[in-house]
Design a protein around this motif. Structure first.
Motif, short mmCIF file in Angstrom:
data_model
loop_
_atom_site.label_atom_id
_atom_site.label_comp_id
_atom_site.label_asym_id
_atom_site.label_seq_id
_atom_site.Cartn_x
_atom_site.Cartn_y
_atom_site.Cartn_z
N PRO A 1 -19.36 96.58 13.10
CA PRO A 1 -20.63 96.47 12.83
C PRO A 1 -21.12 95.14 13.53
O PRO A 1 -20.67 94.11 13.26
N GLY A 2 -22.17 95.36 14.27
CA GLY A 2 -22.98 93.94 15.01
C GLY A 2 -22.49 93.93 16.37
O GLY A 2 -22.94 93.24 17.18
N VAL A 3 -21.35 94.61 16.70
CA VAL A 3 -21.00 94.13 18.20
C VAL A 3 -21.80 94.77 19.11
O VAL A 3 -21.72 94.59 20.27
N LYS B 1 -22.74 98.57 19.23
CA LYS B 1 -22.36 99.95 19.45
C LYS B 1 -23.59 100.85 19.86
O LYS B 1 -23.61 101.71 20.89
N SER B 2 -24.57 100.74 18.76
CA SER B 2 -25.67 101.39 19.02
C SER B 2 -26.59 100.95 20.26
O SER B 2 -26.97 101.87 21.11
N ARG C 1 -32.41 102.63 16.19
CA ARG C 1 -31.01 102.91 16.85
C ARG C 1 -31.25 104.28 17.73
O ARG C 1 -31.79 105.23 17.34
N ASN D 1 -18.72 93.10 24.95
CA ASN D 1 -20.28 93.34 24.97
C ASN D 1 -20.77 91.92 24.89
O ASN D 1 -20.24 90.99 24.67
N LYS D 2 -22.12 91.89 25.29
CA LYS D 2 -22.80 90.55 25.14
C LYS D 2 -22.75 89.76 26.11
O LYS D 2 -22.84 88.49 25.86
N ASP E 1 -24.23 88.07 28.34
CA ASP E 1 -25.40 87.94 29.08
C ASP E 1 -25.68 86.43 28.46
O ASP E 1 -25.11 86.15 27.38
N SER F 1 -22.89 94.18 29.28
CA SER F 1 -24.14 93.55 28.60
C SER F 1 -24.91 95.13 28.22
O SER F 1 -25.33 95.36 29.24
N ALA F 2 -24.74 95.40 26.95
CA ALA F 2 -25.57 96.59 26.72
C ALA F 2 -27.01 96.33 26.55
O ALA F 2 -27.90 97.21 27.13
P1 GDP Z 1 -23.89 98.15 15.94
O1 GDP Z 1 -23.90 97.70 14.57
O2 GDP Z 1 -22.44 98.00 16.65
O3 GDP Z 1 -24.49 99.47 16.28
O4 GDP Z 1 -24.71 96.95 16.91
P2 GDP Z 1 -26.24 97.08 17.33
O5 GDP Z 1 -26.48 97.90 18.62
O6 GDP Z 1 -26.96 97.28 16.24
O7 GDP Z 1 -26.51 95.45 17.74
C1 GDP Z 1 -26.04 94.43 16.85
C2 GDP Z 1 -26.94 93.19 17.40
O8 GDP Z 1 -26.36 92.94 18.55
C3 GDP Z 1 -28.45 93.36 17.61
O9 GDP Z 1 -29.26 92.39 17.37
C4 GDP Z 1 -28.66 93.99 19.08
O10 GDP Z 1 -29.54 93.41 19.74
C5 GDP Z 1 -27.71 92.95 19.69
N1 GDP Z 1 -26.76 93.18 20.77
C6 GDP Z 1 -26.44 94.44 21.33
N2 GDP Z 1 -26.00 94.55 22.45
C7 GDP Z 1 -26.09 93.18 22.98
C8 GDP Z 1 -25.84 92.55 24.31
O11 GDP Z 1 -25.36 93.41 25.40
N3 GDP Z 1 -26.19 91.43 24.29
C9 GDP Z 1 -26.74 90.62 23.42
N4 GDP Z 1 -27.05 89.39 23.67
N5 GDP Z 1 -27.10 91.20 22.18
C10 GDP Z 1 -26.67 92.44 21.88
#
Ligand code: GDP
Length: 326
Positions: free
Chosen positions: A59-61, A63-64, A103, A196-197, A199, A237-238
């Motif tokens: 969670p938090g990486v 995915k969505s 989401r 991911n991320k 950026d 970078s999503a």
């Molecule tokens: P999930 O729990 O894996 O589904 O993660 P989320 O898609 O909800 O993203 C978790 C947090 O990471 C959110 O605050 C997003 O805005 C942030 N986030 C997701 N993708 C990226 C990215 O490519 N770059 C950055 N800087 N933040 C991201």
């Protein structure tokens, strides 16, 4: 009573409402619904194949966010994308797909996409069957890509790897050079590791994490279905939507290679065998437990084993005796 032939026809025509109703039917626990679900799966056929992609990450990486960006990139290429979630625990509140409205907001409104949240069912066996059958329904409905999202914290990713063609592991940039708390097991099933991320301030860190993983992947034993250079690690970078085209190119290259070399068909055949055996096991258990008398007998045998009066093997044999008609 559901009109199964009509539902099958609408589903094959790509009707998303029919698909949603069909998935509800396969998720139902009622015995008469189960019969209808099996008739439906039979009626929709198996002549259509999608590229099935498993996607996992803690969670938090992101995915969505990734599924939203990646899905929209695919639908922009006129590909139809279905997203299914596997979440055996279902404990994470507000975390499941569409659990909060933000989401995959755009993707969920795209007519070429279909997003299905995880049911509130809890045991992994039930989730596995539901997901496998939902994938089949999505394929029959003409989807080109079926993305199966799992929360990378339990055993669900191994289960999902047994029903998908490609497995993608999503990671976040890590501090230092330690490989994050990613279990070895999940690395072993990954075809593509996406950091991911990558950026803003996190870009350099993401590149380092990616290099660490690329190194770790190179040290792993080669599997039969690995094309040259796979499994691979890339940065994406999503949020900025960067690296997504490259990630998609790699996924296509790997699946094209697998199709050309026969690995695709061999893997799907092996998966079908695996699920047949699983189904057989659970049907056998159902046979042994649905009748009150047999259930009592099983409980008795279990107590005998616990008390040391019978060995587990002897008790299992005794439990199966009523089924033995030879
Ligand atoms: P999930 O729990 O894996 O589904 O993660 P989320 O898609 O909800 O993203 C978790 C947090 O990471 C959110 O605050 C997003 O805005 C942030 N986030 C997701 N993708 C990226 C990215 O490519 N770059 C950055 N800087 N933040 C991201």
């Amino acid at each position: 009573m559901t009109d199964i032939p009509a539902m099958a026809q609408a589903l094959r025509a790509g009707d998303r409402r029919a698909l949603a109703r069909a998935i509800t039917l396969i998720e139902s626990g009622k015995p008469d619904h189960r019969d209808q679900a099996l008739a439906l799966l039979d009626a929709v056929g198996s002549d259509r194949q999608a590229l099935r992609i498993g996607l996992s990450g803690t969670p938090g990486v992101g995915k969505s966010t990734f599924i939203e960006s990646f899905g929209l990139m695919l639908t922009a290429q006129d590909l139809r994308v279905a997203v299914l979630a596997v979440d055996p625990s279902s404990a994470r509140s507000g975390g499941s797909i569409l659990g909060d409205k933000t989401r995959m907001d755009h993707l969920s409104r795209d007519p070429r996409a279909f997003i299905r949240p995880s049911p509130s069912q809890t045991h992994l066996g039930g989730v596995a069957r539901r997901t496998r059958e939902a994938i089949r329904l999505c394929e029959a409905a003409g989807f080109d890509i079926v993305l199966v999202e799992t929360v990378g914290v339990g055993q669900s990713e191994t289960v999902v790897a047994q029903m998908t063609d490609l497995f993608v592991l999503l990671l976040a940039p890590a501090g230092g050079d330690e490989l994050q708390g990613v279990k070895r097991g999940i690395m072993e099933i990954a075809d593509l590791v996406l950091v991911n991320k990558a950026d803003g301030d996190l870009r350099a860190q993401a590149s380092r994490t990616c290099a660490d993983y690329a190194g770790a992947l190179r040290l792993m034993r080669k599997r039969a279905g690995d094309a040259d250079g796979f499994p691979k690690a890339l940065t994406v970078s999503a949020l900025d939507q960067s690296g997504l085209t490259q990630a998609w190119d790699e996924m296509q290259a790997l699946s094209d290679w697998r199709r050309a070399t026969g690995h695709w068909d061999t893997t799907r055949a092996a998966q079908a065998r695996h699920w047949f055996q699983q189904e057989l096991r659970s049907e056998m258990m159902a046979l042994l437990t649905h009748d009150a008398e047999l259930r009592d007998r099983l409980t008795g045998l279990e107590n005998d084993v616990a008390a040391g009066r019978l060995t587990p093997a002897a008790a299992a044999r005794a439990a199966l005796a009523p089924l033995d008609r030879r």
